[in-house]
Scaffold this active site. Sequence first.
Site, PDB file in Angstrom:
ATOM      1  N   HIS A  78     -21.871 -87.218 -19.172  1.00 25.63           N
ATOM      2  CA  HIS A  78     -22.504 -88.177 -20.230  1.00 25.63           C
ATOM      3  C   HIS A  78     -21.342 -89.554 -20.547  1.00 25.63           C
ATOM      4  O   HIS A  78     -20.677 -88.627 -21.115  1.00 25.63           O
ATOM      5  CB  HIS A  78     -22.434 -87.544 -21.968  1.00 25.63           C
ATOM      6  CG  HIS A  78     -23.496 -88.386 -22.594  1.00 25.63           C
ATOM      7  ND1 HIS A  78     -24.467 -88.271 -23.002  1.00 25.63           N
ATOM      8  CD2 HIS A  78     -23.133 -89.241 -23.260  1.00 25.63           C
ATOM      9  CE1 HIS A  78     -25.068 -89.529 -23.033  1.00 25.63           C
ATOM     10  NE2 HIS A  78     -24.113 -89.705 -24.545  1.00 25.63           N
ATOM     11  N   CYS A  79     -21.990 -90.609 -20.588  1.00 23.05           N
ATOM     12  CA  CYS A  79     -21.385 -92.026 -20.007  1.00 23.05           C
ATOM     13  C   CYS A  79     -21.465 -92.581 -21.746  1.00 23.05           C
ATOM     14  O   CYS A  79     -22.450 -93.493 -21.889  1.00 23.05           O
ATOM     15  CB  CYS A  79     -21.108 -92.649 -19.432  1.00 23.05           C
ATOM     16  SG  CYS A  79     -20.968 -94.517 -19.375  1.00 23.05           S
ATOM     17  N   PRO A  80     -20.591 -92.908 -22.723  1.00 20.48           N
ATOM     18  CA  PRO A  80     -21.061 -93.372 -23.758  1.00 20.48           C
ATOM     19  C   PRO A  80     -21.289 -95.182 -23.365  1.00 20.48           C
ATOM     20  O   PRO A  80     -21.736 -95.153 -24.299  1.00 20.48           O
ATOM     21  CB  PRO A  80     -19.858 -93.217 -24.360  1.00 20.48           C
ATOM     22  CG  PRO A  80     -18.002 -92.566 -23.317  1.00 20.48           C
ATOM     23  CD  PRO A  80     -18.923 -92.087 -22.730  1.00 20.48           C
TER      24      PRO A  80
ATOM     25  N   GLY B 153     -24.780 -95.202 -22.240  1.00 18.08           N
ATOM     26  CA  GLY B 153     -25.179 -94.875 -23.242  1.00 18.08           C
ATOM     27  C   GLY B 153     -26.327 -92.820 -22.419  1.00 18.08           C
ATOM     28  O   GLY B 153     -27.491 -93.094 -23.995  1.00 18.08           O
ATOM     29  N   ASN B 154     -26.007 -92.637 -21.774  1.00 18.10           N
ATOM     30  CA  ASN B 154     -26.807 -91.210 -21.044  1.00 18.10           C
ATOM     31  C   ASN B 154     -26.000 -91.038 -20.874  1.00 18.10           C
ATOM     32  O   ASN B 154     -24.698 -90.903 -20.045  1.00 18.10           O
ATOM     33  CB  ASN B 154     -28.167 -92.127 -20.497  1.00 18.10           C
ATOM     34  CG  ASN B 154     -28.158 -92.464 -19.897  1.00 18.10           C
ATOM     35  OD1 ASN B 154     -27.335 -93.295 -18.934  1.00 18.10           O
ATOM     36  ND2 ASN B 154     -29.186 -93.052 -18.773  1.00 18.10           N
TER      37      ASN B 154
END
Length: 147
Positions: A54-56, A59-60
């Site tokens: 999950h990549c901050p 954002g998804n």
Amino acid sequence: MGTSTYRPPARTMEVVINKYLVKLKYCYTCKMFRPPRTSHCSVCDNCVERFDHHCPWVGNCVGKRNYRYFYAFILSLSFLTAFIFACVVTHLTLRKGFLDSLSTVLELVICFFSVWSILGLSGFHTYLVASNLTTNEDVSIRVSLLP
């Protein structure tokens, strides 16, 4: 009236796919048997096929459907930071006073560390693409090898 006959399914189910026996895990949150190489993301609260992470920053979740776009984004960002670093170095070498502009020197330092961190990230994802792994699988393999 208060008795319920609902019983959740077994934790795993074995099915034959292309003459191979595959163990499918049940996701109690999504209420389905997950396909192979699928994980549940606790942030998005969804099961993601070929879940990488999950990549901050994006954002998804990064998975099967959008990994190529994420990888292209990382590679293009690597080229951009290397180009900006080269431009800042060129700007500083063409100036008569090398350390006259504090802001340009600060930009050089920031670009230097950005280039190495982003190149490291794109190198790691290139390794993952070459070895047909996801970040999630690579981390779980490394954790299982710990003493």
